[in-house]
Design a protein around this motif. Structure first.
Motif, PDB file in Angstrom:
ATOM      1  N   GLY A 283      72.210 -65.227  53.053  1.00 34.18           N
ATOM      2  CA  GLY A 283      73.051 -64.227  53.692  1.00 34.18           C
ATOM      3  C   GLY A 283      72.700 -63.945  55.139  1.00 34.18           C
ATOM      4  N   ASN A 284      71.794 -64.739  55.707  1.00 35.60           N
ATOM      5  CA  ASN A 284      71.377 -64.529  57.100  1.00 35.60           C
ATOM      6  C   ASN A 284      72.407 -65.158  58.040  1.00 35.60           C
ATOM      7  OD1 ASN A 284      70.111 -64.493  59.643  1.00 35.60           O
ATOM      8  ND2 ASN A 284      68.081 -64.670  58.722  1.00 35.60           N
ATOM      9  N   ARG A 285      73.051 -64.328  58.872  1.00 37.36           N
ATOM     10  CA  ARG A 285      74.130 -64.798  59.742  1.00 37.36           C
ATOM     11  C   ARG A 285      73.697 -64.994  61.192  1.00 37.36           C
ATOM     12  NH1 ARG A 285      76.237 -60.513  56.876  1.00 37.36           N
ATOM     13  NH2 ARG A 285      76.456 -59.193  58.736  1.00 37.36           N
ATOM     14  N   LEU A 286      72.412 -65.049  61.447  1.00 40.50           N
ATOM     15  CA  LEU A 286      71.956 -65.209  62.827  1.00 40.50           C
ATOM     16  C   LEU A 286      72.450 -66.530  63.417  1.00 40.50           C
ATOM     17  CD1 LEU A 286      68.255 -63.974  62.846  1.00 40.50           C
ATOM     18  CD2 LEU A 286      70.117 -63.081  64.248  1.00 40.50           C
ATOM     19  N   PRO A 287      73.175 -66.497  64.535  1.00 37.27           N
ATOM     20  CA  PRO A 287      73.678 -67.746  65.129  1.00 37.27           C
ATOM     21  C   PRO A 287      72.601 -68.579  65.790  1.00 37.27           C
ATOM     22  CG  PRO A 287      74.248 -65.867  66.516  1.00 37.27           C
ATOM     23  CD  PRO A 287      73.642 -65.302  65.261  1.00 37.27           C
ATOM     24  N   ILE A 288      71.414 -68.013  65.997  1.00 37.76           N
ATOM     25  CA  ILE A 288      70.340 -68.779  66.631  1.00 37.76           C
ATOM     26  C   ILE A 288      69.655 -69.718  65.649  1.00 37.76           C
ATOM     27  CG2 ILE A 288      69.918 -67.014  68.379  1.00 37.76           C
ATOM     28  CD1 ILE A 288      67.503 -66.105  66.713  1.00 37.76           C
ATOM     29  N   LEU A 289      69.993 -69.625  64.366  1.00 42.86           N
ATOM     30  CA  LEU A 289      69.384 -70.472  63.350  1.00 42.86           C
ATOM     31  C   LEU A 289      70.382 -71.517  62.878  1.00 42.86           C
ATOM     32  CD1 LEU A 289      67.680 -67.723  61.108  1.00 42.86           C
ATOM     33  CD2 LEU A 289      66.795 -68.804  63.191  1.00 42.86           C
ATOM     34  N   SER A 290      69.926 -72.755  62.745  1.00 43.60           N
ATOM     35  CA  SER A 290      70.761 -73.820  62.179  1.00 43.60           C
ATOM     36  C   SER A 290      69.903 -74.669  61.261  1.00 43.60           C
ATOM     37  CB  SER A 290      71.387 -74.674  63.282  1.00 43.60           C
ATOM     38  OG  SER A 290      70.387 -75.278  64.089  1.00 43.60           O
ATOM     39  N   HIS A 362      72.620 -58.518  44.712  1.00 44.02           N
ATOM     40  CA  HIS A 362      72.929 -59.864  45.192  1.00 44.02           C
ATOM     41  C   HIS A 362      73.477 -59.824  46.622  1.00 44.02           C
ATOM     42  CE1 HIS A 362      72.293 -61.614  41.210  1.00 44.02           C
ATOM     43  NE2 HIS A 362      72.934 -60.564  40.713  1.00 44.02           N
ATOM     44  N   TRP A 363      73.023 -60.750  47.439  1.00 38.73           N
ATOM     45  CA  TRP A 363      73.423 -60.782  48.847  1.00 38.73           C
ATOM     46  C   TRP A 363      74.913 -61.050  49.001  1.00 38.73           C
ATOM     47  CZ3 TRP A 363      75.879 -64.893  51.092  1.00 38.73           C
ATOM     48  CH2 TRP A 363      75.862 -66.101  50.388  1.00 38.73           C
ATOM     49  N   SER A 364      75.542 -61.701  48.021  1.00 32.51           N
ATOM     50  CA  SER A 364      76.911 -62.198  48.143  1.00 32.51           C
ATOM     51  C   SER A 364      77.969 -61.200  47.690  1.00 32.51           C
ATOM     52  CB  SER A 364      77.059 -63.484  47.317  1.00 32.51           C
ATOM     53  OG  SER A 364      76.705 -63.255  45.962  1.00 32.51           O
ATOM     54  N   GLN A 365      77.584 -59.930  47.450  1.00 30.80           N
ATOM     55  CA  GLN A 365      78.556 -58.978  46.931  1.00 30.80           C
ATOM     56  C   GLN A 365      78.160 -57.559  47.314  1.00 30.80           C
ATOM     57  OE1 GLN A 365      77.860 -59.900  42.723  1.00 30.80           O
ATOM     58  NE2 GLN A 365      76.895 -57.895  42.449  1.00 30.80           N
ATOM     59  N   THR A 366      79.080 -56.627  47.111  1.00 29.04           N
ATOM     60  CA  THR A 366      78.748 -55.216  47.183  1.00 29.04           C
ATOM     61  C   THR A 366      78.000 -54.828  45.919  1.00 29.04           C
ATOM     62  OG1 THR A 366      80.584 -54.620  48.627  1.00 29.04           O
ATOM     63  CG2 THR A 366      79.709 -52.884  47.215  1.00 29.04           C
ATOM     64  N   ASN A 367      76.913 -54.067  46.074  1.00 29.70           N
ATOM     65  CA  ASN A 367      76.072 -53.692  44.945  1.00 29.70           C
ATOM     66  C   ASN A 367      76.007 -52.172  44.818  1.00 29.70           C
ATOM     67  OD1 ASN A 367      74.481 -56.426  44.242  1.00 29.70           O
ATOM     68  ND2 ASN A 367      74.656 -56.265  46.465  1.00 29.70           N
ATOM     69  N   SER A 368      75.848 -51.711  43.592  1.00 31.59           N
ATOM     70  CA  SER A 368      75.670 -50.281  43.384  1.00 31.59           C
ATOM     71  C   SER A 368      74.733 -50.047  42.205  1.00 31.59           C
ATOM     72  CB  SER A 368      77.013 -49.587  43.140  1.00 31.59           C
ATOM     73  OG  SER A 368      77.582 -50.010  41.916  1.00 31.59           O
ATOM     74  N   TYR A 369      74.089 -48.905  42.262  1.00 33.10           N
ATOM     75  CA  TYR A 369      73.224 -48.460  41.164  1.00 33.10           C
ATOM     76  C   TYR A 369      73.432 -46.957  41.033  1.00 33.10           C
ATOM     77  CZ  TYR A 369      69.076 -46.874  38.703  1.00 33.10           C
ATOM     78  OH  TYR A 369      68.226 -46.265  37.819  1.00 33.10           O
ATOM     79  N   VAL A 379      75.334 -50.468  48.332  1.00 33.38           N
ATOM     80  CA  VAL A 379      74.938 -51.385  49.403  1.00 33.38           C
ATOM     81  C   VAL A 379      76.090 -52.369  49.601  1.00 33.38           C
ATOM     82  CG1 VAL A 379      73.299 -53.146  50.150  1.00 33.38           C
ATOM     83  CG2 VAL A 379      72.487 -51.143  48.886  1.00 33.38           C
ATOM     84  N   PRO A 380      76.911 -52.173  50.636  1.00 42.51           N
ATOM     85  CA  PRO A 380      78.075 -53.040  50.844  1.00 42.51           C
ATOM     86  C   PRO A 380      77.681 -54.492  51.121  1.00 42.51           C
ATOM     87  CG  PRO A 380      78.294 -50.996  52.077  1.00 42.51           C
ATOM     88  CD  PRO A 380      76.890 -51.050  51.570  1.00 42.51           C
ATOM     89  N   TYR A 381      78.632 -55.376  50.905  1.00 44.32           N
ATOM     90  CA  TYR A 381      78.426 -56.797  51.201  1.00 44.32           C
ATOM     91  C   TYR A 381      78.038 -56.966  52.667  1.00 44.32           C
ATOM     92  CZ  TYR A 381      79.622 -61.562  52.520  1.00 44.32           C
ATOM     93  OH  TYR A 381      79.579 -62.827  53.038  1.00 44.32           O
ATOM     94  N   ALA A 385      70.256 -60.204  53.133  1.00 40.73           N
ATOM     95  CA  ALA A 385      70.196 -61.617  53.485  1.00 40.73           C
ATOM     96  C   ALA A 385      69.865 -62.487  52.289  1.00 40.73           C
ATOM     97  CB  ALA A 385      69.169 -61.849  54.592  1.00 40.73           C
ATOM     98  N   ASP A 386      69.344 -61.887  51.240  1.00 39.36           N
ATOM     99  CA  ASP A 386      69.011 -62.628  50.022  1.00 39.36           C
ATOM    100  C   ASP A 386      69.026 -61.627  48.866  1.00 39.36           C
ATOM    101  OD1 ASP A 386      68.351 -64.693  48.349  1.00 39.36           O
ATOM    102  OD2 ASP A 386      66.492 -65.230  49.381  1.00 39.36           O
TER     103      ASP A 386
END
Length: 566
Positions: A283-290, A362-369, A379-381, A385-386
């Motif tokens: 889930g890390n969207r940093l553009p400086i990483l490839s 999960h990093w790929s979805q909105t989570n709630s407890y 915790v919104p999507y 990052a993981d």
């Protein structure tokens, strides 16, 4: 990313902000907790009062005091599409200070955040704009210089603008390698392990099987100083193929907190050393990483030697190489040694509460407890990052308006604000109120165990606060106490001390004889000062009436009034 041709052009347009040889106390992109270092820290020989100059033609577009940890700061917008920011200043040039004061009196605000039009304060390359200082979140005198894309506000590396004026012939240096098994083993172990570099070739051959990521602790250096810096470019190669690359030259401000994902944040918490991962969390969207299709994680699935190499470069092209060999080897068994996890609960003394089941966010979805009827965490999507395994804990406080809630055993920062909803026990508010016996919902707020104000929006019986760390402990509080104002001096220089023991001071304003006057907040304090010689008030030797109002974050206001002679 700026092209080499554009960088060459920028280097010809912009000049250094100081008139002496530049030594750096920090460079662009150094990993820090929750953010990248957004600029260059230019040494001022550990003294204040050095002249600071505009790096290029433009105009002063903003002047601030006490915002973002910058202390006194000047923003200069340049016609090429960039804005340079000069921070931790001792004072502004007389022209800029006059423009700030005019703005404050025109808008009747003591909040020092002046937005200026292009015609108010134009500047030329090399023009004096300020004196260097130590204001804001600064641990010693220096100039912090940032450069932003004016349109997007992305942070850019100032080296690309003034790098020709900085000497550096020393390459980066790697200290240690961390193996991070991802459903794999290294040297028969499924936990993280650290291996030190005593030379440019790791002294031992590693064994591995399955999916493994690596992380590197490395620093850059320059001659003439003992400071160390972040590495601008890191490349990891496996058998001659690039599997991961990081080029730290442009960071979107809104993605600053992904630094906690690129670095091993848990290791930093316990050892204060940043190992930067050579793989990308999903889930890390940093553009400086490839990275390659496997996100930089290497699958050791053949029984053979794998040749790995790190290439480290700085802006000046100084380069170093570090090699190591990993032999693919099916493990006979898995050991239990290596870097272990950590436990313990922060913030609240004697923390001992009810344990809930472990929950995975999960990093790929909105989570709630939620605990029905008393608390809900959302915790919104995009904020993780993981995946994160939570261990919710509750400490019951039946005589208070809310219990203590924690969700992770150690600090676990989010990329942005999560939402924490707590339902107050309204019958217990009287225990936390000094003025009212009936609940005023606007006075409720969420706070941490150490008293930090996290906001509070009341709706349909719930109070919502915005949180950025799942590892802190939270509860509700009630604030109907106004701030206090204590006079320290009532002469030509009026000095007042503000305090608020709960939600904290949010704003203040003042008048003399019903005319607005500016009070400045002294750096690193809640003391405010009004120099009457800098106000529209004329010295007459007569008595004048001062009215000063301070408001906290729950809209409790105190008014201090007195007469002064001037």
């Amino acid at each position: 990313m700026l092209s080499s041709l554009l960088i060459s052009l920028l280097l010809s347009i912009y000049a250094p902000p100081v008139d002496y040889d530049i030594l750096l106390a920090g460079n662009f992109g150094e990993p820090r907790p929750h953010h990248f270092h957004g600029g260059l820290d230019i040494s001022t020989d550990n003294v204040e009062g050095k002249h600071i100059y505009a790096i290029g033609d433009g105009y002063v577009s903003r002047v601030t005091q006490g915002l973002y940890g910058f202390g006194n700061a000047v923003y200069v917008t340049h016609p090429e599409g960039y804005t340079s920011v000069y921070c931790h200043l001792k004072s502004f040039s007389p022209r800029i200070k006059a423009a700030l004061r005019r703005y404050q009196y025109e808008h009747q605000t003591s909040v020092p955040d002046a937005r200026l039009s292009p015609l108010v304060c134009p500047v030329s390359r090399g023009q004096f704009i300020a004196l260097s200082g130590n204001t804001g979140n600064s641990t010693g005198p220096h100039l912090h210089l940032e450069i932003h894309d004016t349109r997007t506000w992305d942070m850019l590396d100032p080296y690309e603008f003034i790098g020709d004026h900085i000497s550096d012939t020393i390459p980066p240096q790697a200290h240690s390698l961390m193996a991070c098994p991802q459903q794999g083993v290294v040297c028969g172990n499924s936990r993280k392990q650290v291996f030190g570099f005593s030379s440019h070739q790791l002294s031992r051959e590693l064994t591995a099987w399955g999916r493994v990521g690596f992380a590197l602790w490395a620093d850059d250096y320059m001659q003439g100083t003992y400071h160390h810096y972040g590495v601008r470019e890191q490349i990891l190669m496996c058998d001659g193929q690039v599997v991961f690359r990081a080029l730290v030259n442009r960071v979107p401000v809104g993605q600053n907190r992904f630094v906690n994902s690129w670095g091993d944040y848990d290791h930093w918490l316990h050892h204060r050393v940043w190992f930067l991962k050579s793989f990308v969390d999903p889930g890390n969207r940093l553009p400086i990483l490839s990275a390659d299709a496997s996100r930089g994680i290497i699958d050791f699935c053949e029984e053979r030697p794998y040749r790995l190499e790190y290439i480290l470069r700085d802006y000046k092209g100084n380069e170093s190489h570090y090699a190591f060999t990993v032999r693919g080897e099916k493990p006979a068994s898995q050991g239990e040694s290596g870097e272990s996890g950590h436990s313990g609960y922060p913030g609240y003394p004697g923390y001992s509460g009810e344990s809930g089941d472990t929950r995975v966010f999960h990093w790929s979805q909105t989570n709630s407890y939620s605990l029905p009827g008393e608390m809900q965490l959302v915790v919104p999507y995009g904020l993780l990052a993981d995946d994160v395994a939570l261990k919710p804990e509750v400490t019951r406080r039946p005589d208070k308006m809310a219990d203590w809630y924690a969700f992770h055993p150690v600090s676990c920062p989010l990329v942005s604000d999560g939402e924490l909803y707590i339902r107050p026990r309204l019958d217990n508010i009287g225990a936390d109120s000094i003025l009212h016996t009936e609940a005023d919902h606007s006075k409720l707020y969420v706070r941490t165990a150490d008293g930090r104000f996290m906001g509070g929006e009341y709706h349909d019986g719930w109070v919502m606060g915005r949180i950025r760390d799942l590892g802190l402990t939270y509860t509700l509080d009630y604030d109907d106490e106004p701030p206090t104002v204590q006079p320290l001096s009532l002469g030509e220089r009026i000095v007042l001390r503000l305090a608020d023991r709960k939600s904290g001071v949010a704003s203040f304003t003042a008048t003399i004889d019903d005319r607005f006057v500016v009070f400045e907040q002294l750096d690193k304090s809640l003391t405010v000062v009004c120099d009457l010689s800098e106000t529209p008030l004329r010295r007459t030797g007569r008595q004048h009436h001062l009215k000063f109002s301070a408001t906290d974050n729950r809209q409790n206001t105190t008014v201090y009034e007195t007469n002064i002679n001037y």
